[in-house]
Design a protein around this motif. Structure first.
Motif, short mmCIF file in Angstrom:
data_model
loop_
_atom_site.label_atom_id
_atom_site.label_comp_id
_atom_site.label_asym_id
_atom_site.label_seq_id
_atom_site.Cartn_x
_atom_site.Cartn_y
_atom_site.Cartn_z
N GLY A 145 -3.11 -6.17 12.20
CA GLY A 145 -2.08 -5.49 11.43
C GLY A 145 -0.96 -6.41 10.99
N GLY A 186 -1.25 -8.67 8.79
CA GLY A 186 -1.39 -8.93 7.36
C GLY A 186 -2.37 -10.04 7.04
N VAL A 244 3.20 1.50 3.10
CA VAL A 244 3.32 0.28 3.91
C VAL A 244 3.37 -0.95 3.03
N GLY A 255 3.32 -8.47 8.58
CA GLY A 255 3.29 -8.74 7.15
C GLY A 255 4.20 -9.86 6.71
N ALA A 276 1.97 -4.37 3.42
CA ALA A 276 1.06 -5.08 4.31
C ALA A 276 1.38 -6.56 4.37
N TYR A 280 0.88 -1.17 0.00
CA TYR A 280 0.00 0.00 0.00
C TYR A 280 0.91 1.21 0.00
N THR A 298 -5.31 -8.80 4.72
CA THR A 298 -4.83 -8.50 3.38
C THR A 298 -4.57 -9.79 2.61
#
Lengths: 503, 342
Positions: free
Chosen positions: A45, A47, A22, A221, A24, A19, A50
């Protein structure tokens, strides 16, 4: 369990999603064996979502490959994913209440001749699938008469009968009671016997140990590990892998904290909350940390008087909790969980949004003081660094971070002594996040109190002086923040390990 | 970056921009003026001062009702009951005023003094408004359903009291005074003056008071309004009472003007009031619109209908013309707003 020779049903190779600003999902590779329950864990957060969105075609990867049964799989949209045999059970249910179970199951697959529906073997097949995974549901029952858990099972049955070989379940137990969870687990086990692979995402670690065959851990991530759950030593090992070495940011003990209780809550109880009692001191930033559905929003709304609960709430010696109006008059302000639907007037301008919580300051015997409004808008746009070309810009045209700053500005203009922040940085970019933390700290340094209700560990460890840990509607314990705070202990408590030590 | 330094200190982020609302109001006003000029070319003798005045004075009732309806629409609520209230309060005023002991049932009233009859009629109007508020606020029933019901209820009461006919006999002389009183040398009727006063007060409330701003906040996002400490229920109650009081006064004035109580009076007026508000740029979803816009919306409707009857078209065409005016106006507004905010 299946033997090793079988090829993985689903695998990802070097999958990456960027992104702006970031990464992700960062170079993630792992594979999922057929007919297993494969758990996906990681903090908020990390990941997970996503990754799931890429698997279901809702997002396109920046680079990397996905494979289904060894052949390339590139879903352009969720429909492609379903064609590819990957179905998803989202937290929001997609069933039609007005139709029967059978009609729901065959929705979109009806056969017709000359515009008239014809009976086909489809119905029988679907009924068989449903009977196999949950015989207690009557196919002719109306869906509106079913419980949330049963509706979920309808969705699972629909996915299974449409020939899905992989079903992704995103926190399916968030809204279920204990008995319903047991029933869902039964369904999942039966699915596994019928050669369906389940990718199971949950924050509740006990569920993972009870149900899973293998687990994949993501952090920041990155792919940390994929291994059979039988090789995982226990909760503590899993938690360690999830949080890594160092999750806390730069928390430094604050000097403005006092021992003078401004808010005393006793025995808050409602459908979810179980006898929750706590105190908040002047100058303090307290955190309420727990998973989705642990009762954070319920406590915030109860303190603000938005929902009635039993128990008592005293703010500066005065009883509150009956209405938001009363709370604001007493000096409590709330930044609600959903900023677009609960916090902002998106169709009004920045200028018109800010003064709403302090009508007294705005009114001169009922006449509106537009100069106060203008000055306030100008002041807070500057103070909170709201990126806009004009205070007459409509709130809906701003980014998430700037919108959240406007909701904060509303509360600051209200001159509140206690600020309740429900997920204050959800959907906010990194830069604005740091700025919002600064605003929170300076609020508290001026002698006000702040309560942060958050499902992000990093957030509460970064700014809160004291953290209340919630699980399933009860306040399990509290933790004083500091350099040697035990993050593993915190995660253990909020994932259902009760107040005891890590196993 | 700043152009307004008049209020004591420099404002840094205050590059002011005309609001969408002023933009739409200006647009509606120009359309009204444009239509008037266009009609003046087509219709002989249309371009006259007296004709311009007539466009306003002939529509005083609908414009007055439009004020209450506009406030309610801005707050996110409908009021379809105003036409029924016009009939009810007029009939009540007559019934209360008719002297007791007339020749027939329809010429026999309660024999109240006129001032008491007016208060009683207003009370009837406010009762309907209170009923609206009760169902909308307390029982959370959609306002369109509630006011559709009270619309029929109010007219139904009027019909029962007049037995489906009219009451126009046995009235004291004072009854016909208010509605026919003229000021400024016999050219302007009192109801028109009252309408102007009402408009001025309404614009003041809307733009300059906290009450006016509350209406926008509630209409823009009722949930956020509640969580910002606004007592939405009380405010909406006030608005329904306000709207029904206006409708009650309109009914009393019309009854006075015609010296009769007629249960079909004000039929379709609720829809005309709604139409002029929408023509004036008031958003049906709430949170947007203005009384001034509604006023110009009324002018658009008046120009279209009066030009039509002045043209070769027969009056039968007026509904078709109204419909075309509504579609064109709404499309223009949507298009202009989208273009502006692109």
């Amino acid at each position: 369990m299946t033997d090793q020779s079988q090829s993985p049903v689903l695998s990802v190779e070097a999958l990456t999603k960027d992104y702006p600003g970031v990464r992700a999902v960062d170079d993630v590779s792992f594979s999922i064996e057929s007919s297993t329950v494969h758990c996906l864990v990681g903090e908020n957060g990390a990941g997970k979502s996503t990754l799931i969105k890429m698997l279901t075609g809702a997002l396109q990867p920046t680079s990397g490959r996905m494979k289904v049964r060894g052949s390339a799989y590139e879903p352009g949209n969720p429909h492609d994913a379903r064609e590819g045999g990957i179905a998803t059970l989202f937290q929001e249910l997609h069933v039609v209440d007005e139709l029967t179970v059978l009609e729901n199951l065959t929705l979109g697959m009806e056969r017709s001749r000359f515009g008239f529906l014809v009976k086909s073997d489809l119905d029988d097949r679907v009924v068989q699938t449903l009977a196999a995974i949950e015989p207690s549901i009557d196919p002719s029952a109306r869906v509106s008469s079913l419980s949330v858990a049963q509706k979920q099972i309808i969705e699972i049955a629909r996915a299974a009968s449409s020939g899905a070989s992989v079903i992704i379940m995103d926190e399916p137990t968030a809204a279920l009671s204990e008995r319903e969870v047991a029933r869902l687990f039964g369904v999942i086990r039966r699915l596994r016997e019928t050669d369906v692979t389940v990718v199971y995402i949950s924050h509740k670690l006990d569920e993972i140990f009870e149900l899973g065959d293998a687990v994949t851990v993501l952090r920041d991530g990155k792919h940390i590990v994929t291994k059979p759950l039988s090789d995982v030593a226990g909760r503590s090992e899993l938690i360690e892998m999830m949080i890594g070495r160092n999750v806390f940011q730069d928390y430094t003990p604050r000097t403005a904290v006092t021992n003078e209780a401004v808010l005393i809550a006793r025995g808050l109880t409602n459908k979810l909350l179980k006898d929750v009692s706590f105190e908040i001191n002047r100058g303090e930033i307290v955190g309420f940390y727990g998973l989705v559905g642990a009762g954070k929003t319920e406590i915030a709304r109860a303190l603000f008087g938005a929902d009635k609960v039993s128990g008592s709430i005293l703010f500066k010696g005065q009883k509150v909790g009956n209405s938001p109006k009363e709370a604001i008059a007493a000096g409590i302000a709330l930044v609600p969980e959903e900023r677009r639907t609960q916090g902002l007037f998106t169709s009004l301008t920045i200028r018109e949004n800010i003064p709403v919580m302090n009508l007294k300051r705005l009114s001169n015997r009922g006449v509106f003081r537009s100069s106060v409004e203008l000055e306030a808008a100008d002041e807070y746009v500057g103070k909170l660094n709201i990126a806009t070309s004009s205070i007459d810009k409509y709130a809906e045209k701003l980014s998430g971070g700037n919108q959240q700053k406007i909701v904060l500005a509303k509360c600051l203009f209200a001159d509140a002594d206690l600020l309740l922040l429900d997920e204050p940085t959800r959907g906010v970019d990194v830069g604005a996040k740091a700025e919002i933390y600064d605003i929170i700290r300076s609020m508290a340094d001026e002698g006000n109190s702040v309560a942060v209700f958050s499902s992000e560990l990093e957030e509460v460890l970064g700014i809160c002086d004291r953290i209340f840990l919630l699980f399933d509607g009860s306040l399990e314990t509290e933790v004083i923040n500091g350099p040697d705070v035990d993050a593993a202990h915190i995660l253990n408590v909020v994932t259902g390990g009760r107040g005891g030590a890590v196993q | 970056m700043s152009d307004s330094t008049k209020i004591g200190r420099t404002l840094l982020h205050t590059r002011r921009r005309m609001s969408d609302e002023s933009f739409i109001t200006l647009l509606v006003a120009s359309v009204a003026v444009g239509l008037f000029l266009f009609a003046s070319i087509l219709v002989p003798n249309f371009f006259q001062l007296q004709n311009m005045l007539n466009l306003v004075t002939n529509n005083w009732a609908v414009i007055s009702l439009g004020v209450g309806v506009t406030f309610l629409l801005v707050s996110g609520n409908f009021d379809l009951s105003v036409g029924g209230i016009v009939a009810l309060s007029g009939v009540l005023a007559v019934w209360f005023s008719q002297s007791a002991g007339g020749g027939s049932a329809l010429s026999t009233g309660l024999g109240f003094p006129y001032w008491l009859a007016v208060i009683g009629a207003l009370g009837g109007a406010l009762a309907i408004g209170a009923l609206n508020a009760l169902f909308v606020v307390r029982f959370r029933i959609p306002s369109i359903i509630v006011t559709l019901g009270t619309m029929m209820l109010a007219r139904g009461f009027a019909q029962v009291i007049t037995q489906g006919s009219q009451r126009n006999t046995n009235l004291p002389d004072v009854f016909g005074m208010l509605g026919n009183l003229t000021v400024f040398g016999a050219s302007v009727k009192l109801p028109v003056v009252l309408m102007v006063i009402l408009l001025v007060i309404a614009v003041f409330i809307e733009k300059k008071t906290v009450f006016g701003r509350l209406t926008y906040w509630i209409g823009a996002n009722a949930v956020a309004a509640r969580l910002s400490g606004i007592d939405k229920d009380r405010h909406v109650t006030y608005l329904y009472l306000f709207s029904s009081a206006i409708a009650g006064i309109v009914g009393i004035l019309l009854a006075s003007e015609f010296k009769s109580g007629y249960s079909n009076r004000g039929t379709l007026m609720e829809f005309d009031a709604l139409v002029i508000a929408l023509l004036g740029g008031v958003a049906i979803a709430g949170g947007f619109g203005s009384v001034v816009g509604m006023f110009f919306g009324a002018l658009i409707l008046a120009v279209v209908t009066s030009a039509a009857t002045g043209l070769v078209l027969s009056p039968d065409w007026q509904y078709i013309l109204k419909a075309i005016a509504v579609f064109v106006a709404i499309l223009t507004q949507t298009w202009a707003l989208a273009r502006r905010n692109r």
